[in-house]
Design a protein around this motif. Structure first.
Motif, mmCIF file in Angstrom:
data_model
loop_
_atom_site.group_PDB
_atom_site.id
_atom_site.type_symbol
_atom_site.label_atom_id
_atom_site.label_comp_id
_atom_site.label_asym_id
_atom_site.label_seq_id
_atom_site.Cartn_x
_atom_site.Cartn_y
_atom_site.Cartn_z
ATOM 1 N N PRO A 72 5.746 -4.690 6.699
ATOM 2 C CA PRO A 72 4.648 -4.015 7.380
ATOM 3 C C PRO A 72 4.318 -4.688 8.705
ATOM 4 O O PRO A 72 4.470 -5.906 8.852
ATOM 5 C CB PRO A 72 3.498 -4.159 6.391
ATOM 6 C CG PRO A 72 3.792 -5.424 5.650
ATOM 7 C CD PRO A 72 5.287 -5.515 5.563
ATOM 8 N N GLN A 73 3.834 -3.896 9.640
ATOM 9 C CA GLN A 73 3.437 -4.396 10.955
ATOM 10 C C GLN A 73 2.598 -3.316 11.634
ATOM 11 O O GLN A 73 2.845 -2.123 11.451
ATOM 12 C CB GLN A 73 4.668 -4.721 11.802
ATOM 13 C CG GLN A 73 4.365 -5.437 13.105
ATOM 14 C CD GLN A 73 5.641 -5.723 13.894
ATOM 15 O OE1 GLN A 73 6.279 -4.796 14.399
ATOM 16 N NE2 GLN A 73 6.026 -6.987 13.984
ATOM 17 N N THR A 74 1.612 -3.728 12.396
ATOM 18 C CA THR A 74 0.754 -2.767 13.078
ATOM 19 C C THR A 74 0.998 -2.808 14.574
ATOM 20 O O THR A 74 1.554 -3.770 15.101
ATOM 21 C CB THR A 74 -0.733 -3.051 12.810
ATOM 22 O OG1 THR A 74 -1.042 -4.385 13.266
ATOM 23 C CG2 THR A 74 -1.042 -2.951 11.332
ATOM 24 N N SER A 105 -3.581 4.562 9.321
ATOM 25 C CA SER A 105 -3.240 5.730 10.122
ATOM 26 C C SER A 105 -2.880 6.915 9.228
ATOM 27 O O SER A 105 -2.548 6.756 8.054
ATOM 28 C CB SER A 105 -2.048 5.412 11.041
ATOM 29 O OG SER A 105 -2.310 4.274 11.834
ATOM 30 N N ALA A 106 -2.935 8.115 9.819
ATOM 31 C CA ALA A 106 -2.470 9.301 9.114
ATOM 32 C C ALA A 106 -0.949 9.276 9.029
ATOM 33 O O ALA A 106 -0.275 8.847 9.975
ATOM 34 C CB ALA A 106 -2.930 10.558 9.848
ATOM 35 N N LEU A 150 9.091 8.150 7.312
ATOM 36 C CA LEU A 150 7.643 7.998 7.236
ATOM 37 C C LEU A 150 7.079 8.304 8.619
ATOM 38 O O LEU A 150 7.193 7.511 9.546
ATOM 39 C CB LEU A 150 7.286 6.576 6.798
ATOM 40 C CG LEU A 150 5.864 6.358 6.270
ATOM 41 C CD1 LEU A 150 5.829 5.127 5.374
ATOM 42 C CD2 LEU A 150 4.864 6.186 7.398
ATOM 43 N N ARG A 151 6.481 9.485 8.756
ATOM 44 C CA ARG A 151 5.948 9.936 10.043
ATOM 45 C C ARG A 151 4.471 9.542 10.124
ATOM 46 O O ARG A 151 3.682 9.877 9.244
ATOM 47 C CB ARG A 151 6.114 11.441 10.182
ATOM 48 C CG ARG A 151 7.569 11.890 10.002
ATOM 49 C CD ARG A 151 7.764 13.359 10.264
ATOM 50 N NE ARG A 151 6.986 14.199 9.342
ATOM 51 C CZ ARG A 151 7.005 15.524 9.356
ATOM 52 N NH1 ARG A 151 7.750 16.165 10.244
ATOM 53 N NH2 ARG A 151 6.299 16.218 8.479
ATOM 54 N N ILE A 152 4.122 8.835 11.183
ATOM 55 C CA ILE A 152 2.802 8.226 11.260
ATOM 56 C C ILE A 152 2.181 8.483 12.629
ATOM 57 O O ILE A 152 2.886 8.525 13.643
ATOM 58 C CB ILE A 152 2.909 6.711 10.960
ATOM 59 C CG1 ILE A 152 1.541 6.086 10.751
ATOM 60 C CG2 ILE A 152 3.682 5.977 12.043
ATOM 61 C CD1 ILE A 152 1.615 4.703 10.113
ATOM 62 N N GLY A 161 0.375 2.012 12.845
ATOM 63 C CA GLY A 161 1.515 1.462 12.124
ATOM 64 C C GLY A 161 1.243 1.284 10.650
ATOM 65 O O GLY A 161 0.331 1.888 10.079
ATOM 66 N N LEU A 162 2.033 0.422 10.015
ATOM 67 C CA LEU A 162 1.945 0.189 8.570
ATOM 68 C C LEU A 162 1.197 -1.112 8.324
ATOM 69 O O LEU A 162 1.680 -2.192 8.667
ATOM 70 C CB LEU A 162 3.343 0.129 7.957
ATOM 71 C CG LEU A 162 4.143 1.437 8.050
ATOM 72 C CD1 LEU A 162 5.555 1.230 7.545
ATOM 73 C CD2 LEU A 162 3.451 2.539 7.267
ATOM 74 N N PHE A 163 0.038 -0.993 7.703
ATOM 75 C CA PHE A 163 -0.856 -2.131 7.491
ATOM 76 C C PHE A 163 -0.584 -2.830 6.163
ATOM 77 O O PHE A 163 -0.691 -4.048 6.050
ATOM 78 C CB PHE A 163 -2.299 -1.620 7.551
ATOM 79 C CG PHE A 163 -3.340 -2.649 7.241
ATOM 80 C CD1 PHE A 163 -3.508 -3.753 8.049
ATOM 81 C CD2 PHE A 163 -4.176 -2.498 6.141
ATOM 82 C CE1 PHE A 163 -4.477 -4.699 7.778
ATOM 83 C CE2 PHE A 163 -5.151 -3.431 5.862
ATOM 84 C CZ PHE A 163 -5.308 -4.536 6.680
ATOM 85 N N LYS A 164 -0.240 -2.055 5.136
ATOM 86 C CA LYS A 164 -0.027 -2.591 3.795
ATOM 87 C C LYS A 164 1.439 -2.451 3.372
ATOM 88 O O LYS A 164 2.180 -1.650 3.922
ATOM 89 C CB LYS A 164 -0.902 -1.839 2.785
ATOM 90 C CG LYS A 164 -2.403 -2.001 2.990
ATOM 91 C CD LYS A 164 -2.855 -3.374 2.577
ATOM 92 C CE LYS A 164 -4.379 -3.488 2.633
ATOM 93 N NZ LYS A 164 -5.040 -2.678 1.605
ATOM 94 N N LYS A 165 1.822 -3.233 2.357
ATOM 95 C CA LYS A 165 3.181 -3.190 1.846
ATOM 96 C C LYS A 165 3.453 -1.869 1.127
ATOM 97 O O LYS A 165 2.547 -1.226 0.606
ATOM 98 C CB LYS A 165 3.427 -4.354 0.884
ATOM 99 C CG LYS A 165 3.473 -5.721 1.552
ATOM 100 C CD LYS A 165 3.778 -6.799 0.534
ATOM 101 C CE LYS A 165 3.901 -8.163 1.207
ATOM 102 N NZ LYS A 165 4.240 -9.230 0.236
ATOM 103 N N ILE A 166 4.726 -1.485 1.117
ATOM 104 C CA ILE A 166 5.183 -0.303 0.387
ATOM 105 C C ILE A 166 5.930 -0.806 -0.848
ATOM 106 O O ILE A 166 6.915 -1.533 -0.732
ATOM 107 C CB ILE A 166 6.097 0.564 1.262
ATOM 108 C CG1 ILE A 166 5.348 0.988 2.529
ATOM 109 C CG2 ILE A 166 6.588 1.782 0.493
ATOM 110 C CD1 ILE A 166 6.226 1.694 3.541
#
Length: 302
Positions: A72-74, A105-106, A150-152, A161-166
């Motif tokens: 993850p990274q923002t 994010s959406a 993954l469309r963000i 971006g992606l704040f939390k782990k998947i």
């Protein structure tokens, strides 16, 4: 002590072993991973990223230039883009599940050409983007290679971006893990609610007992904070909760929890906290709350 003994079996029984898997150049081969030994893994590492493009198919991705971006990274500021990961799964008696913890994010997730999950609605502009921060879960077929897009889109928060782990794991193990986290949250919510209600009613009958009032208010602030973060239990209890409501509640509970807790300590042991410092915390809470109430999330998230 009683509460610790009550909650211990739920914590020990549900939390399974976790590990981080590291993708390379947007690809991750898990065919040799032992999911019996380590059932839950985080899909970290290098995902392909297509900046300023919402991509849903390999054909569309082939027409664009991609860069590798760590997950993850923002990122800071407005924008939209697509993360892509090609993941190969081993044969299994059950399907695999992917759990997306609440992001800032959406986004939506397209797997093998079909939308599997969505939190809000990502788009190329603020006007068309519908914000949301909901945890989601979707399944992947075992023994196959999947193309995950993954469309963000971020036009409402200071960070995108992606704040939390998947997280990924066998469907049964993932369901047990999610149920454990949510059950623990609900149990703690019940304890906090009962504590708040009990001490508030004690104060109603004994108006001179201010410690009870401040303790009830502190429990309530912690309760609201817990319901609006992590697994966002509030959305389980109220699925249609407005986005602006639960984001504001998350911030309000943080601002007011601190001065209310200090007031409780001060009411039990006078002069524990100097009056000037206590008033300063209340002033900060009031100012920050006014900013949250009067400005959009893009501003008050700072």
């Amino acid at each position: 002590l009683v509460l610790a003994f009550v909650l211990a079996p739920f914590n020990c029984g549900g939390n399974v072993n976790r590990a981080d898997a590291f993708a390379k150049d947007g690809a991750l081969d898990l065919t040799h991973h032992d999911f019996k030994l380590v059932p839950i893994i985080a899909l970290n590492g290098e995902w392909q990223f297509f900046s300023s493009a919402l991509v849903a198919t390999p054909a569309a991705a082939a027409q664009l230039n991609a860069v590798n971006r760590s997950v993850p990274q923002t990122w800071v500021g407005d924008g939209h883009g697509t993360y892509r990961l090609r993941v190969k799964l081993p044969p299994s008696a059950t399907d695999f599940s992917v759990h997306m913890q609440a992001q800032l994010s959406a986004y939506d997730v397209v797997v093998d050409g079909s939308v599997r999950a969505a939190s809000g609605q990502p788009a190329a502009s603020r006007a068309d983007t519908l914000p949301a921060t909901k945890p989601l879960t979707f399944n992947l077929r075992a023994g196959a290679e999947h193309d995950v897009f993954l469309r963000i889109a971020n036009y409402h928060h200071r960070k995108g971006g992606l704040f939390k782990k998947i997280l990924l794991g066998p469907a049964d193990a993932m369901a047990a893990e999610i149920d454990s986290m949510r059950l623990t949250d609900l149990l703690l919510a019940g304890v906090l609610l009962m504590a708040a209600a009990y001490h508030f009613f004690v104060y109603l009958f004994r108006r001179q007992n201010f410690p009870e009032l401040f303790f009830a208010a502190t429990c309530l602030a912690i309760l609201i904070r817990m319901l609006t973060t992590g697994e966002k239990t509030l959305l389980l209890l109220w699925p249609d909760a407005p986005f602006s409501f639960y984001t504001m509640a998350e911030y309000f509970s943080y601002f007011w929890g601190i001065p209310l807790a200090l007031s409780f300590f001060n009411s039990v042991c006078p002069e524990t906290v100097p009056r000037l410092i206590l008033r300063g915390f209340y002033a900060c809470a009031a100012i920050f709350s006014a900013v949250v109430f009067l400005t959009p999330l893009k501003i008050y998230s700072h």
